[in-house]
Structure formats: structure tokens, C-alpha cells
Design an enzyme around this catalytic site. Structure first.
Site, PDB file in Angstrom:
ATOM      1  N   ASP A   1       0.848  -1.179   0.000  1.00  0.00           N
ATOM      2  CA  ASP A   1       0.000   0.000   0.000  1.00  0.00           C
ATOM      3  C   ASP A   1       0.896   1.245   0.000  1.00  0.00           C
ATOM      4  OD1 ASP A   1      -2.427   1.535   0.410  1.00  0.00           O
ATOM      5  OD2 ASP A   1      -1.795   1.754   2.492  1.00  0.00           O
TER       6      ASP A   1
ATOM      7  N   ALA B   1      -0.145   5.277   1.324  1.00  0.00           N
ATOM      8  CA  ALA B   1      -0.276   6.108   2.530  1.00  0.00           C
ATOM      9  C   ALA B   1      -0.429   5.256   3.782  1.00  0.00           C
ATOM     10  CB  ALA B   1      -1.477   7.041   2.400  1.00  0.00           C
TER      11      ALA B   1
ATOM     12  N   ALA C   1     -13.345  10.407   9.364  1.00  0.00           N
ATOM     13  CA  ALA C   1     -12.724  10.288   8.046  1.00  0.00           C
ATOM     14  C   ALA C   1     -11.856   9.042   7.938  1.00  0.00           C
ATOM     15  CB  ALA C   1     -11.896  11.529   7.742  1.00  0.00           C
TER      16      ALA C   1
ATOM     17  N   MET D   1     -11.060   3.965   5.703  1.00  0.00           N
ATOM     18  CA  MET D   1      -9.781   4.073   5.005  1.00  0.00           C
ATOM     19  C   MET D   1      -9.385   2.762   4.349  1.00  0.00           C
ATOM     20  SD  MET D   1      -7.605   6.273   4.085  1.00  0.00           S
ATOM     21  CE  MET D   1      -8.039   7.626   5.163  1.00  0.00           C
TER      22      MET D   1
ATOM     23  N   LYS E   1     -11.518   6.224  -3.215  1.00  0.00           N
ATOM     24  CA  LYS E   1     -11.937   7.476  -2.584  1.00  0.00           C
ATOM     25  C   LYS E   1     -13.418   7.800  -2.805  1.00  0.00           C
ATOM     26  CE  LYS E   1      -7.900   7.626  -0.967  1.00  0.00           C
ATOM     27  NZ  LYS E   1      -7.698   6.832   0.253  1.00  0.00           N
TER      28      LYS E   1
ATOM     29  N   HIS F   1     -15.089   5.616  -0.450  1.00  0.00           N
ATOM     30  CA  HIS F   1     -14.811   6.115   0.902  1.00  0.00           C
ATOM     31  C   HIS F   1     -15.827   7.204   1.286  1.00  0.00           C
ATOM     32  CE1 HIS F   1     -11.511   7.074   4.010  1.00  0.00           C
ATOM     33  NE2 HIS F   1     -12.535   7.860   4.315  1.00  0.00           N
TER      34      HIS F   1
ATOM     35  N   ARG G   1     -10.403  -2.003  -3.708  1.00  0.00           N
ATOM     36  CA  ARG G   1     -10.542  -2.748  -2.460  1.00  0.00           C
ATOM     37  C   ARG G   1     -11.970  -2.664  -1.922  1.00  0.00           C
ATOM     38  NH1 ARG G   1      -5.570   0.750  -0.309  1.00  0.00           N
ATOM     39  NH2 ARG G   1      -3.868  -0.381  -1.290  1.00  0.00           N
TER      40      ARG G   1
ATOM     41  N   ASP H   1      -2.007  -0.977   5.913  1.00  0.00           N
ATOM     42  CA  ASP H   1      -2.331  -0.482   7.246  1.00  0.00           C
ATOM     43  C   ASP H   1      -3.834  -0.388   7.481  1.00  0.00           C
ATOM     44  OD1 ASP H   1      -2.918   2.906   6.982  1.00  0.00           O
ATOM     45  OD2 ASP H   1      -2.133   1.779   5.286  1.00  0.00           O
TER      46      ASP H   1
END
Length: 269
Positions: A10, A12, A44, A48, A52, A55, A160, A186
Site C-alpha cells: 500500500d 499512505a 474520516a 480508510m 476514494k 470512501h 478494495r 495499514d
């Protein structure tokens, strides 16, 4: 001897942007800019790892966000609202992402070590392509450049928690067995991605979204606070199916050694 020959990493919170702050802060700003709706940094962070647009959709379904939205507009968030927030999000994220492109401590050293051992380095992200086109060269200038990368909107089937971005790396890198790959992430959706792709999945409990601290904040924390945050993050990642959870990518060589032993013992993910 059987062994791991590729990593799918990944971005970020895993290789760059300790604490995964570039995307989370921009979601807060995009909701405010597009509709004047306040969301918190903690909210927010909840979805994650997703693409986006997805999201933003997931944020609108959070009970706390939905309640604020309903109070202001008298209805739930709809597709047109998501499109508007996404349109606000994109230029903000494109502008901001380069400020979070520096590799996390230990990343470049571990990548160099594993490459010297013959490992291929793939990557994928919840960021869309226009953001990645800014992030990738900025990260390369700072010392991190994977062999391949996939953006969240590159594939027609989606991102994802499906396996497709991870599997696109397998194809591009010419890996002959998904069991010889390690997916490192993460976030829970990124862990699920690796599991669904048939790979070993390793979670990062400290450098990423679930821990949710900047590098400086982390350096100033007491051992007890670090342990408490680490435990919460690790539980979420293990619950998503992670085979192993470590603090940061710097801890990966030890995990690979354990996985290699399991592979040579006849085990698969």
C-alpha cells in the site's frame, strides 16, 4: 526452497505518509467545501483503504455523519452528493499529496535489502490515478520507487476490498504463484484485498491509519499509550484476516522469514 518473491505494498500509512494524514484531512475539507458539513478526522479514518469515491459513500452512511446530513438537508446523502464531494476532494488531494510523499522511516532500507535478495516490489492504492501521478514521482525523488503501481480507478472491476489491484500486480510483475506474495497494508480493506487475492497479508499497526498519529506525535508518546494504540490497531487488522501484524514496514524481513518457513513446510495462505 520455496519463498516469497514479491511484495504488494500500500502507499499512505505503509510506505509514505506516517499516520495516513494526506487523505483523511482532505475528506474533512471536501465535506466542508462542498456542503458545509463537518466531519471529524476520526470519522474520516473509518473507511480508510477503500477507493476514494467509495470512501465518501461509506462516510455518508456512518450514523454520526448521516445524522448531521439529515439534520441539514432532510434526507440521506445520494450519488449526486457523493459526486460533488469527490469533485471537491480531487483538486485538494492532488495539490496536497506531494507534501506527504516522503518514505516512512526504514522503508527505503528494507526495500533495498529485499530487492538485493531478488524480490519484486509491487504496489496499489486507494488513491485515483490523477493523485498517484503526482505522488509516485514525488516519492521517487524522495527515495521510494516500486517496480509497479496500480491506482484505485485503473481497473473496470473496482478496487478494495476486492482482489483485483493486487492480482494486477501479479500479472504485471510475472509472479507465478500468489502464495509467494505478501500484501502489506495499514487498513482493513487492504488486508482483505490480500486475503481474497490468495496472498499472505501483513498489517502495519503503528505507521498507518488505525494508529492515527504523526511521526512527531509517535516519537513523543509514552510506552503505555503506544501499547494501547498498537493493540487497538492490531485487533482491527487481525479481525480483517491479517496473518501477521507488525509496527512498520521496517519489521517485514522477520515476518518474511517466518512465512518462508511455513511455505517450505507445505503451508499456503
Amino acid at each position: 526452497m520455496l519463498g516469497i518473491n514479491a511484495l504488494i505494498l500500500d502507499w499512505a500509512g505503509t510506505t509514505v505518509d506516517f499516520g495516513s494524514f494526506a487523505p483523511t484531512q482532505i475528506f474533512v475539507e471536501a465535506f466542508q467545501q462542498a456542503f458545509g458539513v463537518e466531519i471529524t478526522l476520526a470519522e474520516a479514518r473509518v473507511p480508510m483503504g477503500l477507493g476514494k469515491w467509495q470512501h465518501i459513500e461509506a462516510l455518508g452512511k456512518l450514523p454520526s455523519v448521516d445524522a448531521r446530513w439529515q439534520q441539514k438537508f432532510g434526507r440521506a446523502m445520494n450519488k449526486q452528493d457523493i459526486d460533488a464531494i469527490y469533485a471537491a476532494f480531487m483538486p485538494l488531494q492532488i495539490k496536497k499529496v506531494v507534501d506527504f510523499a516522503a518514505p516512512i522511516a526504514g522503508v527505503t532500507e528494507v526495500i533495498d535489502q529485499l530487492r538485493a535478495e531478488g524480490m519484486k516490489i509491487g504496489s496499489c492504492s486507494g488513491y485515483p490515478r490523477p493523485v498517484m501521478e503526482k505522488l509516485v514521482p514525488a516519492a521517487a525523488a524522495a527515495g521510494y520507487a516500486p517496480d509497479y503501481w496500480v491506482a484505485a480507478d485503473d481497473l473496470p472491476v473496482g478496487a478494495r476490498p476486492g482482489p483485483w489491484m493486487a492480482l494486477q500486480n501479479v500479472i504485471a510483475l510475472g509472479i507465478d504463484d500468489v502464495a509467494n506474495c505478501v500484501k502489506v497494508d495499514d487498513s482493513a480493506p487492504g488486508i482483505v484485498e490480500g486475503i481474497r487475492a490468495g496472498m499472505w497479508s501483513v498489517g502495519l499497526a503503528v505507521s498507518g491509519n488505525e494508529f492515527g498519529a504523526t511521526w512527531d506525535e509517535y516519537q513523543q508518546m509514552s510506552a503505555s499509550e503506544i501499547d494501547a494504540r498498537r493493540q487497538i490497531a492490531a485487533e482491527k487488522l487481525y479481525s480483517a484476516g491479517a496473518h501477521y501484524v507488525v509496527d512498520t514496514l521496517a519489521d517485514l524481513p522477520g515476518v518474511i522469514a517466518k512465512i518462508n518457513a511455513r511455505l517450505n513446510n507445505g503451508e499456503r495462505p
